[in-house]
Design a protein around this motif. Structure first.
Motif, mmCIF file in Angstrom:
data_model
loop_
_atom_site.group_PDB
_atom_site.id
_atom_site.type_symbol
_atom_site.label_atom_id
_atom_site.label_comp_id
_atom_site.label_asym_id
_atom_site.label_seq_id
_atom_site.Cartn_x
_atom_site.Cartn_y
_atom_site.Cartn_z
ATOM 1 N N THR A 157 -45.173 54.930 21.990
ATOM 2 C CA THR A 157 -44.804 54.399 20.686
ATOM 3 C C THR A 157 -43.607 55.151 20.129
ATOM 4 O O THR A 157 -43.505 56.358 20.240
ATOM 5 N N VAL A 158 -42.693 54.400 19.510
ATOM 6 C CA VAL A 158 -41.544 54.960 18.796
ATOM 7 C C VAL A 158 -41.729 54.561 17.340
ATOM 8 O O VAL A 158 -41.841 53.381 17.027
ATOM 9 N N ILE A 159 -41.801 55.570 16.465
ATOM 10 C CA ILE A 159 -42.034 55.321 15.034
ATOM 11 C C ILE A 159 -40.910 55.956 14.244
ATOM 12 O O ILE A 159 -40.535 57.093 14.495
ATOM 13 N N VAL A 160 -40.392 55.223 13.250
ATOM 14 C CA VAL A 160 -39.409 55.763 12.313
ATOM 15 C C VAL A 160 -40.073 55.791 10.951
ATOM 16 O O VAL A 160 -40.539 54.779 10.463
ATOM 17 N N ARG A 161 -40.156 56.996 10.377
ATOM 18 C CA ARG A 161 -40.788 57.163 9.047
ATOM 19 C C ARG A 161 -39.714 57.480 8.043
ATOM 20 O O ARG A 161 -38.806 58.194 8.277
#
Length: 161
Positions: A157-161
């Motif tokens: 998973t690639v997550i941008v917060r």
């Protein structure tokens, strides 16, 4: 009366400036693969304006210690999309951008500060020797919304917060 006016204007603009200054963080997962011969992947992440425009490399992980007749940069062209978007013209190692390959796990990378407001796409690409190649794209808005996307094999998973 002017000082009160300036105080109100400053109070209104402060949250906007703070919001733009708030940096997004990228979380990239390199999965553990059950394969006979495991090699750490080369991984690159870059931002592109959603409407088109020049790409900006955020990070690139490769075999920085490999030297001699076959330096680690030789295989960066396997990150085909990143290579075409600007990797081939990048001078490596790049301070604050390049680093060594990573073992399986989850890693936090800050996005560059001071990005102009707008729509972007964060691209994360991985390629592994005797393995596959994968590209994950995450649309984001600056300031504001992040997003996430899940890879299939070479990336988690690639997550941008």
């Amino acid at each position: 009366m002017r000082p009160a006016y300036l105080l109100v204007a400053g109070a209104i603009s402060a949250p906007i400036a703070a919001d733009r200054a708030a940096a997004h963080t990228v979380s990239v997962t390199v999965p553990q693969l059950k394969v006979a011969e495991y090699h750490r992947p080369y991984v690159a992440g870059w931002l592109e304006p959603a409407a088109g425009g020049p790409a900006r490399t955020v990070f690139v992980w490769y075999d920085v210690k490999k030297g001699g007749a076959e330096p680690g940069t030789k295989w960066l062209a396997d990150l085909r999309s990143w290579w075409r978007k600007g990797g081939r013209t990048m001078k490596l190692p790049a301070d604050g951008v390049s680093g060594a390959t990573r073992a399986p796990g989850t890693y936090q990378i800050p996005l560059p500060k001071g990005l102009p407001a707008g729509q972007y796409v964060l691209n994360v690409e991985a390629a592994r020797e005797t393995g596959g190649r994968e590209l994950v794209r995450v649309p984001i808005t600056v300031p504001g919304r992040g997003g996430s996307a899940k890879g299939g094999a070479e990336l988690g998973t690639v997550i941008v917060r």
